[in-house]
Design a protein around this motif. Structure first.
Motif, short mmCIF file in Angstrom:
data_model
loop_
_atom_site.label_atom_id
_atom_site.label_comp_id
_atom_site.label_asym_id
_atom_site.label_seq_id
_atom_site.Cartn_x
_atom_site.Cartn_y
_atom_site.Cartn_z
N ARG A 11 2.45 -18.52 1.64
CA ARG A 11 1.26 -19.32 1.39
C ARG A 11 1.27 -19.98 0.02
O ARG A 11 0.27 -20.55 -0.41
N GLY A 12 2.36 -19.88 -0.70
CA GLY A 12 2.47 -20.57 -1.97
C GLY A 12 2.09 -19.76 -3.18
O GLY A 12 2.00 -20.30 -4.28
N ILE A 13 1.88 -18.45 -3.01
CA ILE A 13 1.55 -17.56 -4.12
C ILE A 13 2.82 -16.82 -4.52
O ILE A 13 3.38 -16.05 -3.74
N ARG A 14 3.31 -17.05 -5.72
CA ARG A 14 4.61 -16.52 -6.13
C ARG A 14 4.50 -15.06 -6.58
O ARG A 14 4.71 -14.71 -7.75
N ALA A 15 4.16 -14.21 -5.64
CA ALA A 15 3.97 -12.78 -5.92
C ALA A 15 5.32 -12.10 -6.10
O ALA A 15 6.30 -12.43 -5.43
N GLU A 16 5.36 -11.12 -7.02
CA GLU A 16 6.61 -10.42 -7.27
C GLU A 16 6.86 -9.38 -6.18
O GLU A 16 5.92 -8.86 -5.57
N PRO A 17 8.13 -9.06 -5.90
CA PRO A 17 8.43 -8.03 -4.90
C PRO A 17 8.11 -6.65 -5.43
O PRO A 17 8.13 -6.41 -6.64
N ILE A 18 7.81 -5.72 -4.53
CA ILE A 18 7.53 -4.35 -4.95
C ILE A 18 8.67 -3.40 -4.58
O ILE A 18 8.71 -2.28 -5.09
N LEU A 72 -0.12 -11.37 -11.57
CA LEU A 72 -1.32 -10.98 -10.82
C LEU A 72 -1.00 -10.31 -9.49
O LEU A 72 -1.63 -9.32 -9.12
N TRP A 73 -0.04 -10.86 -8.76
CA TRP A 73 0.15 -10.47 -7.36
C TRP A 73 1.52 -9.87 -7.14
O TRP A 73 2.49 -10.34 -7.70
N PRO A 74 1.61 -8.82 -6.32
CA PRO A 74 0.55 -8.25 -5.49
C PRO A 74 -0.22 -7.08 -6.13
O PRO A 74 -0.96 -6.40 -5.43
N ALA A 115 1.13 5.78 1.11
CA ALA A 115 2.39 5.63 1.85
C ALA A 115 2.26 4.55 2.92
O ALA A 115 3.13 3.68 3.06
N GLU A 116 1.17 4.59 3.67
CA GLU A 116 0.94 3.57 4.71
C GLU A 116 0.69 2.21 4.07
O GLU A 116 1.15 1.17 4.58
N ALA A 117 0.01 2.21 2.94
CA ALA A 117 -0.29 0.94 2.27
C ALA A 117 0.98 0.27 1.76
O ALA A 117 1.05 -0.96 1.70
N ASN A 118 1.97 1.06 1.40
CA ASN A 118 3.22 0.52 0.87
C ASN A 118 3.84 -0.49 1.83
O ASN A 118 4.22 -1.60 1.44
N ASP A 119 3.94 -0.12 3.11
CA ASP A 119 4.57 -0.99 4.09
C ASP A 119 3.73 -2.24 4.35
O ASP A 119 4.26 -3.35 4.47
N ARG A 120 2.41 -2.06 4.42
CA ARG A 120 1.55 -3.22 4.63
C ARG A 120 1.59 -4.17 3.44
O ARG A 120 1.56 -5.39 3.61
N LEU A 121 1.63 -3.61 2.22
CA LEU A 121 1.65 -4.46 1.04
C LEU A 121 2.96 -5.25 0.95
O LEU A 121 2.97 -6.41 0.53
N ASN A 122 4.06 -4.61 1.35
CA ASN A 122 5.32 -5.34 1.41
C ASN A 122 5.21 -6.56 2.31
O ASN A 122 5.60 -7.67 1.95
N GLU A 123 4.68 -6.33 3.51
CA GLU A 123 4.51 -7.42 4.46
C GLU A 123 3.54 -8.48 3.92
O GLU A 123 3.79 -9.68 4.05
N TRP A 124 2.45 -8.02 3.32
CA TRP A 124 1.45 -8.93 2.79
C TRP A 124 2.02 -9.77 1.66
O TRP A 124 1.73 -10.97 1.53
N ARG A 125 2.86 -9.17 0.84
CA ARG A 125 3.46 -9.93 -0.25
C ARG A 125 4.29 -11.10 0.29
O ARG A 125 4.22 -12.22 -0.23
N TYR A 126 5.06 -10.86 1.35
CA TYR A 126 5.86 -11.94 1.91
C TYR A 126 4.98 -13.03 2.51
O TYR A 126 5.31 -14.22 2.41
N ARG A 127 3.86 -12.66 3.11
CA ARG A 127 2.96 -13.69 3.64
C ARG A 127 2.33 -14.49 2.51
O ARG A 127 2.17 -15.71 2.61
N MET A 128 1.96 -13.82 1.41
CA MET A 128 1.40 -14.56 0.27
C MET A 128 2.41 -15.56 -0.28
O MET A 128 2.06 -16.69 -0.63
N VAL A 129 3.68 -15.15 -0.37
CA VAL A 129 4.72 -16.07 -0.84
C VAL A 129 4.80 -17.27 0.08
O VAL A 129 4.92 -18.42 -0.37
#
Length: 583
Positions: A560-567, A519-521, A544-558
């Motif tokens: 928070r206990g959400i096992r999101a895959e890296p992009i 599911l995530w991210p 392009a701008e979303a890429n960097d924010r999504l990377n950061e967001w993925r680490y925050r989700m992890v």
């Protein structure tokens, strides 16, 4: 300017845990960027400055009179003070010497129910003298609390000051479909999914409860459907389970829309009521004959059998009693004519001049009014009911005011056809929003994989392995999802009838062991597009701008206990722009 994370040069190449690695970032990696997902509609932060949160920080008032907002406030207060998120690239800020003691919350209409079209807007302002969050409804307040939680970072949490955010969603329907029939998901995994949805400001959990493979929900009027049609003890959902899921979802601002798929995709009903199901439990693809189902297993409700409607109405009545949402999804996709014709009564009906369309129309005419008038629900169907290539009904059988159609087909024009006919639409294009695609086929004894040499081709990457029947390949990456415009080729008037979209995880090759990563991210990508679009103020795609924010967001989700895959590799995150295809 003070970086809110210690720095040190990395003179030697070592392998470190991520938490320690983030402490050793070089000062050149720091920035003044705020990472918020999904991106707010309007954000202003002219001077990079921040203020520490008091150890006794609180959200006031606690709105104890509103059960679900009170739970959300308690949850976010705990999260904000305990998360201590360390950004991969920490913001560089002027740090205030004072403390922020509270966030003052104001809600205009506490009585607004969580339903389609509810106001989810909010206004957030943070200064050195205080912070205020105003919202029209409790549900908008929850969206603002999520944004505030993402603004906090550091071991001693700080938040930006001089910040103003006004935010509201672009689409009222921002959903995720989870199929719990093909493989079973525990209540705990469903709750975690709903929690992650709230982090991403999604507001509709489309629960595809039943299908041909199993009937896992225990219904009071028809207990045998689960007793005989589920995978067995421990693999069904009790009334208490359903109530728990709905209560938790409400505290996250998430609606739960149930789906019982019918008259197709009902093989599991035959375990309890074989007399109302045609071609049940046969091999799905007999040699030299038409397939009896789109996939194993086989079985469809018989529109000519009187008992069908007795059972169906019991099911629908129980569903409306258990689920308070105004929407009730009744399926109606992929009706198979060969399966119907396996029944002698249907064969006689066809021989006497009847049609498959008339069979489906009979079923709709005897169930749609019951859902609409007796149960007082808005019916959602898959697009097939009106646009099916083999079986469909006349528009006269589907009143536009009480019917919503959900698109899934790869035909790009289907959304346009639906809204031109006057229906509201939910978009779930398999070309962009199907999260199970690209995993290869799941059928056994599949000779299509047995290819040792590629056919002659100019392609450097010509794959000799065969596609294995993956009908909706390729894999839907976050970028493919993010770049999809669900209003493509619609006029302004047509676009008004698009409620929003849903990503879908069909569970042939997924269960709770892999749920988070499936599911995530990627779902986060859809969440942002449905919340604030995928274009900047100049109308250009902002992937392009979303890429960097999504990377950061993925680490925050992890965190928070959400096992999101890296992009991307972590190196890309630490060197913004260097992993882009184009500069």
């Amino acid at each position: 300017m003070t970086p809110l994370s210690p720095s040190a040069s990395m003179a030697t190449k070592t392998f470190l845990p991520l938490s320690l690695f983030l402490l050793l970032l070089p000062i050149s990696s720091l920035s003044s960027t705020l990472n918020i997902w999904p991106k707010p509609t309007s954000i202003s932060w002219p001077i990079p400055a921040a203020i520490p949160l008091s150890p006794f920080f609180s959200i006031e008032p606690d709105f104890s009179s509103h059960r679900y907002l009170h739970i959300a406030i308690t949850r976010y207060t705990r999260l904000i003070l305990s998360e201590r998120h360390r950004p991969i690239i920490p913001p560089v800020v002027n740090l205030s010497s004072s403390f922020l003691c509270s966030l003052q919350l104001s809600v205009s209409d506490l009585s607004a129910p969580l339903q389609s079209g509810v106001d989810e807007s909010y206004d957030l302002y943070i200064s050195s003298s205080g912070a205020a969050l105003t919202a029209a409804t409790p549900w908008g307040a929850m969206r603002g609390l999520e944004t505030f939680s993402q603004l906090a970072w550091g071991h001693q949490p700080v938040v930006p000051i001089g910040l103003r955010i006004f935010d509201k969603p672009l689409f009222t329907h921002r959903g995720l479909l989870l199929d719990t029939s093909r493989n079973f998901y525990s209540v705990r995994s469903i709750l975690r999914t709903i929690r992650a949805m709230s982090y991403n400001k999604m507001n509709v959990f489309h629960w595809h409860i039943t299908d041909s493979q199993s009937f896992p929900i225990v219904l009071p009027s028809e207990p045998e459907l689960a007793a005989r049609g589920s995978y067995g003890s421990g693999m069904n959902y009790s009334i208490r389970d359903v109530q728990r899921i709905i209560r938790y979802a409400l505290s996250c601002g998430v609606r739960v829309v149930p789906e019982i798929d019918m008259p197709g995709h009902t093989a599991s009903w035959a375990e309890a009521y074989p007399e109302i199901v045609t071609c049940a439990n046969r091999f799905w693809a007999p040699a030299g004959k038409p397939s009896l189902a789109a996939e194993p297993g086989t079985g469809e409700l018989n529109p000519l059998h009187p008992k069908t409607y007795q059972v169906v109405r019991n099911v629908l009545h129980d569903l409306s009693t258990l689920f308070p949402d105004q929407y009730l999804h009744a399926g109606a996709d992929e009706v198979n004519t060969a399966c119907w014709e396996a029944d002698p009564g249907v064969t006689r009906f066809i021989s006497a001049g009847g049609t498959h369309d008339q069979l489906l129309e009979k079923f709709i005419n005897l169930t749609h009014p019951y859902i609409t008038y007796t149960l007082n629900r808005t019916v959602v169907y898959w697009e097939d009911v009106l646009l099916g290539p083999y079986v469909k009904v006349r528009p006269a059988s589907l009143p536009t005011e009480s019917t919503i159609l959900q698109t899934w087909n790869y035909r790009a024009k289907n959304t346009k056809r639906i809204v031109q006919a006057g229906y509201r639409a939910i978009v779930s294009s398999s070309n962009f929003y199907y999260l199970d695609c690209g995993q290869g086929g799941w059928l056994g004894n599949d000779s299509r994989y047995d290819v040792q040499e590629a056919e002659p081709s100019d392609s450097l990457f010509n794959d000799p392995g065969g596609d294995g029947g993956s009908w909706c390949a390729p894999y839907k990456s976050w970028q493919r999802i993010y770049d999809y415009d669900i209003l493509h080729n619609l006029t302004e008037e047509e676009a008004k009838r698009v409620l929003g979209g849903e990503v879908a995880l069909w569970s042939e090759q997924a269960d709770e062991m892999v749920l988070d990563a499936k599911l995530w991210p990627r779902t986060s990508a859809a969440a942002e597009v449905l919340w604030s679009g995928n274009r900047d103020s100049e109308g250009k795609k902002r992937y392009a701008e979303a890429n960097d924010r999504l990377n950061e967001w993925r680490y925050r989700m992890v965190r928070r206990g959400i096992r999101a895959e890296p992009i991307q590799p972590l190196w890309c995150v630490l060197h913004p722009g260097m992993c882009n295809l184009e500069q």
